[in-house]
Scaffold this motif. Structure first.
Motif, PDB file in Angstrom:
ATOM      1  N   ARG A 145     -51.973 -30.866  29.928  1.00 25.39           N
ATOM      2  CA  ARG A 145     -51.774 -32.314  29.852  1.00 25.39           C
ATOM      3  C   ARG A 145     -52.577 -33.007  30.936  1.00 25.39           C
ATOM      4  NH1 ARG A 145     -46.758 -34.192  27.708  1.00 25.39           N
ATOM      5  NH2 ARG A 145     -46.606 -35.727  29.358  1.00 25.39           N
ATOM      6  N   ARG A 146     -53.008 -34.221  30.633  1.00 22.42           N
ATOM      7  CA  ARG A 146     -53.696 -35.012  31.652  1.00 22.42           C
ATOM      8  C   ARG A 146     -52.754 -35.252  32.827  1.00 22.42           C
ATOM      9  NH1 ARG A 146     -58.219 -37.658  31.975  1.00 22.42           N
ATOM     10  NH2 ARG A 146     -58.687 -37.303  29.765  1.00 22.42           N
ATOM     11  N   GLY A 147     -53.277 -35.077  34.037  1.00 21.86           N
ATOM     12  CA  GLY A 147     -52.489 -35.295  35.243  1.00 21.86           C
ATOM     13  C   GLY A 147     -51.695 -34.086  35.687  1.00 21.86           C
ATOM     14  N   GLU A 148     -51.729 -32.992  34.926  1.00 18.67           N
ATOM     15  CA  GLU A 148     -50.999 -31.787  35.314  1.00 18.67           C
ATOM     16  C   GLU A 148     -51.978 -30.651  35.573  1.00 18.67           C
ATOM     17  OE1 GLU A 148     -47.946 -30.712  32.586  1.00 18.67           O
ATOM     18  OE2 GLU A 148     -46.835 -32.592  32.857  1.00 18.67           O
ATOM     19  N   ARG A 149     -51.695 -29.859  36.588  1.00 20.74           N
ATOM     20  CA  ARG A 149     -52.578 -28.758  36.948  1.00 20.74           C
ATOM     21  C   ARG A 149     -52.107 -27.432  36.360  1.00 20.74           C
ATOM     22  NH1 ARG A 149     -56.285 -30.526  40.049  1.00 20.74           N
ATOM     23  NH2 ARG A 149     -57.030 -28.428  40.568  1.00 20.74           N
ATOM     24  N   THR A 150     -50.824 -27.326  36.030  1.00 19.81           N
ATOM     25  CA  THR A 150     -50.348 -26.121  35.372  1.00 19.81           C
ATOM     26  C   THR A 150     -50.545 -26.252  33.863  1.00 19.81           C
ATOM     27  OG1 THR A 150     -48.094 -26.984  35.198  1.00 19.81           O
ATOM     28  CG2 THR A 150     -48.630 -25.686  37.169  1.00 19.81           C
ATOM     29  N   VAL A 151     -50.295 -25.164  33.146  1.00 22.23           N
ATOM     30  CA  VAL A 151     -50.513 -25.164  31.705  1.00 22.23           C
ATOM     31  C   VAL A 151     -49.242 -24.735  30.975  1.00 22.23           C
ATOM     32  CG1 VAL A 151     -52.988 -24.747  31.891  1.00 22.23           C
ATOM     33  CG2 VAL A 151     -51.414 -22.795  31.777  1.00 22.23           C
ATOM     34  N   ALA A 152     -49.210 -25.037  29.688  1.00 24.37           N
ATOM     35  CA  ALA A 152     -48.095 -24.656  28.821  1.00 24.37           C
ATOM     36  C   ALA A 152     -48.583 -23.640  27.802  1.00 24.37           C
ATOM     37  CB  ALA A 152     -47.525 -25.885  28.111  1.00 24.37           C
ATOM     38  N   LEU A 153     -47.742 -22.666  27.495  1.00 27.90           N
ATOM     39  CA  LEU A 153     -48.041 -21.678  26.465  1.00 27.90           C
ATOM     40  C   LEU A 153     -47.386 -22.109  25.158  1.00 27.90           C
ATOM     41  CD1 LEU A 153     -47.401 -18.419  28.520  1.00 27.90           C
ATOM     42  CD2 LEU A 153     -49.517 -19.748  28.309  1.00 27.90           C
TER      43      LEU A 153
END
Length: 430
Positions: A145-153
């Motif tokens: 997501r924009r503005g987030e540095r981690t990711v979602a699986l």
């Protein structure tokens, strides 16, 4: 009437949160979007992006997705507001029904994620893991997501035969067995902080539904820091996958390995809906071509010529394409062009819908046959020779200003021979 224009809707009818593992940097997130809408073009684009788990010839991806699109045209009506696959699809062979459900389900899961605010997506298998894989099973996708540095699986599940209750159990197993084991791990250059298993229940011929199992929000706040998490690899993978659809697997594989540069090439561009676009091209499925003198040239007797190439309906917004191409040129000590990528706004996405086309937040597009393309031209889109400092300044200029590129059209005085020569420079480079 076959499904050709109608915007369809899908409701998220059940969400189930699961306690997050007690690991640093994990925080859950419940889906905020409870219903999604999409057009035939939007579902087609989503299916094309998600149907293959490896780099494959874009002509094959397009053909598979086109097959599913034609099946949906036939087996989804153009009247009802809710998306559903009609009972007449049960006449398909069992393997065709399974394949259709899988490809459509992957497209729906992608649309659910981007409608929920996620912009960039890569196949999980493209990401490198820090350490051994905890299980032989794995999720399908990685989102950022924009503005987030981690990711979602994200794992995609789909059915056209199971009961709703049975299918919910399948979606749950997908979360527990394919998503949960990887939470908290470093995936690519980032960290998987949460995840989803997204199920498309399409057994009912009246109304399909979305069922989701997800990482529940962490009680008491978030542990750990995101300082070491960097979503650059997922964002680059997003555009490498788009490059496969635009220009084929040879270009994307070379770009992934660092052996491809946009500065060496010219591209076909056009103006559409107030933006400039890089157009994707693919070979026609034909064993021969008719030359200008009406002679027939057979495919095994000549090198591919411009006559064999045609617009494959895929495109990438030109400012976005430039920043992606810059990211392939720059090293880690310089400005990261993937930090400030222009995001397509809701107005542009809505405009595309009205012309049987689709624009996605990351700048990828499916341009319909009825779209009005203007100023189609062949141009280099990056300067050929820039020193590293100049290169960085150019990236910053594009990111800050997001200016429109110069509008160039075919020179009316350009001869047919010169046009052919320009096309040859694009497609026939050794």
């Amino acid at each position: 009437m076959v499904w050709a224009t109608k915007t369809k809707g899908l409701e998220l009818t059940k969400t189930t949160g699961h306690p997050p593992p007690r690991k640093p940097q994990i925080r859950g997130r419940a889906p905020a979007t409870k219903a999604i809408t999409f057009t035939p073009a939007e579902l087609f684009g989503a299916m094309a992006r998600c149907s293959h788990l490896h780099v494959v010839n874009s002509a094959a991806v397009t053909a598979e997705s086109e097959t599913c699109r034609h099946l949906l045209n036939e087996y989804v009506d153009d009247d009802d507001d809710s998306f559903a696959i009609l009972e007449t699809a049960d006449r398909l062979k069992d393997f065709s029904r399974t394949h259709l459900a899988g490809v459509v389900g992957a497209g729906i899961s992608y649309l659910q994620m981007i409608r929920d605010g996620y912009t960039w997506c890569d196949h999980f298998e493209n990401a490198t893991l820090a350490g051994a894989a905890p299980t032989k099973k794995s999720p399908d996708f990685v989102f950022n997501r924009r503005g987030e540095r981690t990711v979602a699986l994200s794992e995609s599940k789909a059915t056209r035969g199971s009961s709703r209750k049975q299918f919910d159990s399948t979606v749950k197993r997908g979360y527990l067995q394919q998503v949960t084991p990887y939470l908290g791990m470093k995936v690519g250059s980032s960290v998987a902080s949460h995840g989803f298993s997204i199920g498309s229940w399409m057994t009912s011929p009246k109304r399909a539904e979305i069922l989701i199992h997800h990482t529940a929000p962490s009680p008491g706040g978030v542990d750990g820091s995101d300082e070491e998490a960097d979503p650059t690899e997922v964002r680059r993978g997003n555009y490498l996958n788009a490059l496969t659809l635009l220009l084929g697997p040879v270009a994307s594989q070379a770009a992934r390995s660092g052996d491809w540069s946009a500065r060496e090439r010219q591209f076909v561009t056009a103006r559409w809906l107030g933006h400039e676009w890089l157009l994707g091209f693919a070979p026609f499925h034909s064993p021969y071509v008719i030359a200008k003198d009406d002679t027939i040239l057979w495919a095994d007797r000549y090198r591919p010529s411009p006559y064999l190439w045609g617009f494959n309906s895929f495109a990438l917004e030109l400012n976005v394409a430039r920043q992606f191409f810059w990211s392939l040129e720059l090293n880690d000590t310089l400005t990261n062009p993937l930090e400030n990528i222009p995001e397509m706004d809701d107005r542009l996405i809505a405009e595309a819908r009205s012309s049987d086309s689709a624009v996605f937040p990351d700048g990828f597009a499916v341009i319909g046959k009825g779209a009005d393309l203007e100023l189609v031209s062949v141009n280099p889109i990056l300067p050929q020779d820039l020193e590293p400092a100049e290169l960085e300044q150019e990236v910053e200029r594009i990111a800050i200003q997001e200016t429109e590129v110069e509008r160039l059209g075919w020179d009316e005085a350009t001869s047919e021979e010169e046009e052919e020569k320009q096309l040859q420079q694009i497609w026939l480079t050794d």
